[in-house]
Scaffold this motif. Structure first.
Motif, PDB file in Angstrom:
ATOM      1  N   VAL A  36       0.834  -1.192   0.000  1.00  0.00           N
ATOM      2  CA  VAL A  36       0.000   0.000   0.000  1.00  0.00           C
ATOM      3  C   VAL A  36       0.876   1.251   0.000  1.00  0.00           C
ATOM      4  N   ALA A  37       1.996   1.192   0.716  1.00  0.00           N
ATOM      5  CA  ALA A  37       2.924   2.328   0.707  1.00  0.00           C
ATOM      6  C   ALA A  37       3.484   2.569  -0.691  1.00  0.00           C
TER       7      ALA A  37
ATOM      8  N   LYS B 163       2.029   1.658  -3.543  1.00  0.00           N
ATOM      9  CA  LYS B 163       0.891   2.145  -4.332  1.00  0.00           C
ATOM     10  C   LYS B 163       0.681   3.640  -4.093  1.00  0.00           C
ATOM     11  N   THR B 164       0.729   4.054  -2.836  1.00  0.00           N
ATOM     12  CA  THR B 164       0.542   5.454  -2.494  1.00  0.00           C
ATOM     13  C   THR B 164       1.657   6.316  -3.080  1.00  0.00           C
ATOM     14  N   LEU B 165       2.899   5.826  -2.984  1.00  0.00           N
ATOM     15  CA  LEU B 165       4.040   6.548  -3.543  1.00  0.00           C
ATOM     16  C   LEU B 165       3.877   6.740  -5.044  1.00  0.00           C
TER      17      LEU B 165
ATOM     18  N   GLU C  37       1.080   6.657  -6.863  1.00  0.00           N
ATOM     19  CA  GLU C  37      -0.065   7.495  -7.226  1.00  0.00           C
ATOM     20  C   GLU C  37       0.171   8.967  -6.882  1.00  0.00           C
ATOM     21  N   ARG C  38       0.896   9.231  -5.819  1.00  0.00           N
ATOM     22  CA  ARG C  38       1.228  10.617  -5.499  1.00  0.00           C
ATOM     23  C   ARG C  38       2.263  11.184  -6.468  1.00  0.00           C
TER      24      ARG C  38
ATOM     25  N   TRP D 207      10.294   5.655   1.918  1.00  0.00           N
ATOM     26  CA  TRP D 207       8.856   5.460   1.755  1.00  0.00           C
ATOM     27  C   TRP D 207       8.300   4.224   2.468  1.00  0.00           C
TER      28      TRP D 207
ATOM     29  N   GLN E  62       2.435   3.965  10.632  1.00  0.00           N
ATOM     30  CA  GLN E  62       1.927   4.037   9.264  1.00  0.00           C
ATOM     31  C   GLN E  62       1.497   2.674   8.758  1.00  0.00           C
TER      32      GLN E  62
ATOM     33  N   PHE F 272      -1.927   1.612   6.863  1.00  0.00           N
ATOM     34  CA  PHE F 272      -1.933   1.026   5.522  1.00  0.00           C
ATOM     35  C   PHE F 272      -2.614  -0.341   5.521  1.00  0.00           C
TER      36      PHE F 272
ATOM     37  N   THR G 210      -6.199   0.342   5.431  1.00  0.00           N
ATOM     38  CA  THR G 210      -6.542   0.790   4.079  1.00  0.00           C
ATOM     39  C   THR G 210      -6.719  -0.399   3.145  1.00  0.00           C
TER      40      THR G 210
END
Length: 365
Positions: free
Chosen positions: A238-239, A241-243, A245-246, A343, A349, A353, A356
């Motif tokens: 998830v981390a 994926k978030t990295l 997408e950001r 990351w 965190q 995640f 999430t």
């Protein structure tokens, strides 16, 4: 099909090529040009690329080398990115994307000091054509009729799609797993050697395995394939994926676990993931890129008339577009591998995640 398993000090690529007859060389150039391109790149850049002939597959159609290429830092503390293609021989586009990116990478290394510095700090391992006999025969399975990604000794915990989830009826049907309690196929054993030699001994390792499948969108899949429960490193996925997408909010990929679509037996990356866990490797994050081939078929329905057209773009400008479409993703994975300390989630965190992931995919399982 018989095999020879040379040790790590494999014959030089020049010797492998020299053993082919002129007729065999011409036959390979016609039926498996990806292998010819790979050998050309290796020979042209032998001063940069460290090449292993992991195995020589001897078959009725000729002798096929399975090459691995290594660039960058050999120190066992350096993070590693492994990229593989051609696991399913008919899905040529995966190998072609990887070869196109490799050609760009090698050209940039001649002048790009930033890329030179990056590769001084990480190890990059490439297996562009894992199933050369299958590619030569233009079929999904290898020369023994076995689907390499249904061949690992791991069974699904739930119902799998008929045939497509893997079966043991025989090699006359696609998705054949191989014999029960039999050894893995030679190609997979060779990949396992690479994993043990260069991946599992690293504190951080990521994988991208390139495929094409019958979908309308490019997907980034991560394990599990054999069960619907979240994988142990779900917070790190998830981390990532978030990295992604950001960093690239206009991307077009779906980033998700494979199991939300279907389960399958014998998935290699499930198998290697648990090997990694058994060796107490803290971070091993395999991903599969499934390029949505229906995007190409939709625009060129004539591709339905041949099997290769179901999995590969056959119009030249679309083929060229696909070769450049994924460069950003591959470059991102290089940078993310190097910069993983920046990351990866801390304990707090990670809990967020994991929640999430449950909300997105697992409904609290």
């Amino acid at each position: 099909m018989t095999i020879q398993l040379p040790r790590f000090a494999t014959p030089q690529i020049q010797q492998v090529i020299a053993q082919r007859s002129t007729d065999a060389q011409q036959d390979f150039a016609q039926k498996i040009p990806e292998l010819m391109e790979l050998e050309r790149l290796i020979l042209q850049h032998s001063h940069i690329v460290n090449t292993h002939t992991e195995i020589l597959l001897e078959s009725a159609w000729g002798n096929f080398p399975l090459y691995s290429l290594t660039l960058g830092n050999k120190n066992p503390t350096a993070p590693t990115l492994l990229m593989t293609g051609g696991m399913h021989g008919i899905e040529r586009i995966g190998s072609q994307v990887l070869l196109a990116w490799l050609q760009t990478l090698l050209a940039r290394l001649q002048w790009d000091s930033h890329l030179q510095q990056l590769l001084d700090k990480i190890q990059l391992v490439l297996v562009p054509i894992l199933n050369p006999v299958g590619m030569y025969l233009n079929q999904r399975a290898n020369g023994n009729g076995v689907d390499l990604n249904r061949n690992a000794p791991i069974d699904a915990e739930g119902r799998v799609p008929l045939l497509g989830g893997g079966h043991r009826l025989g090699p006359f049907l696609p998705w054949y797993r191989g014999r029960k309690r039999g050894k893995m196929e030679a190609e997979n054993i060779a990949l396992e050697v690479i994993m043990q030699r260069q991946i599992f001994n690293r504190p951080f390792a990521a994988v991208l395995d390139l495929h094409s499948g019958l979908g309308m969108q490019d997907r980034l899949w991560f394990p599990h394939a054999y069960r619907k429960k979240a994988i142990g490193n779900i917070a790190e996925y998830v981390a990532m994926k978030t990295l992604w997408e950001r960093s690239y909010p206009n991307h077009t990929y779906l980033f998700e676990p494979q199991s939300i679509h279907y389960l399958s037996h014998g998935d290699l990356w499930d198998y290697f993931y648990y090997q990694s866990r058994a060796q107490q490797q803290p971070y091993f994050l395999p991903l599969t890129l499934e390029m949505g081939s229906w995007l190409w078929v939709k625009k060129s329905p004539r591709q339905l008339l041949n099997m290769a057209g179901l999995f590969n773009p056959q119009i030249q400008h679309r083929h060229t577009r696909v070769l450049r479409r994924h460069i950003l993703l591959l470059d991102f994975l290089l940078a993310a591998t190097l910069n993983h300390p920046h990351w990866l989630p801390d304990e707090k965190q990670a809990g967020i995640f994991r929640q999430t992931a449950n909300n997105l995919w697992f409904n609290g399982l």
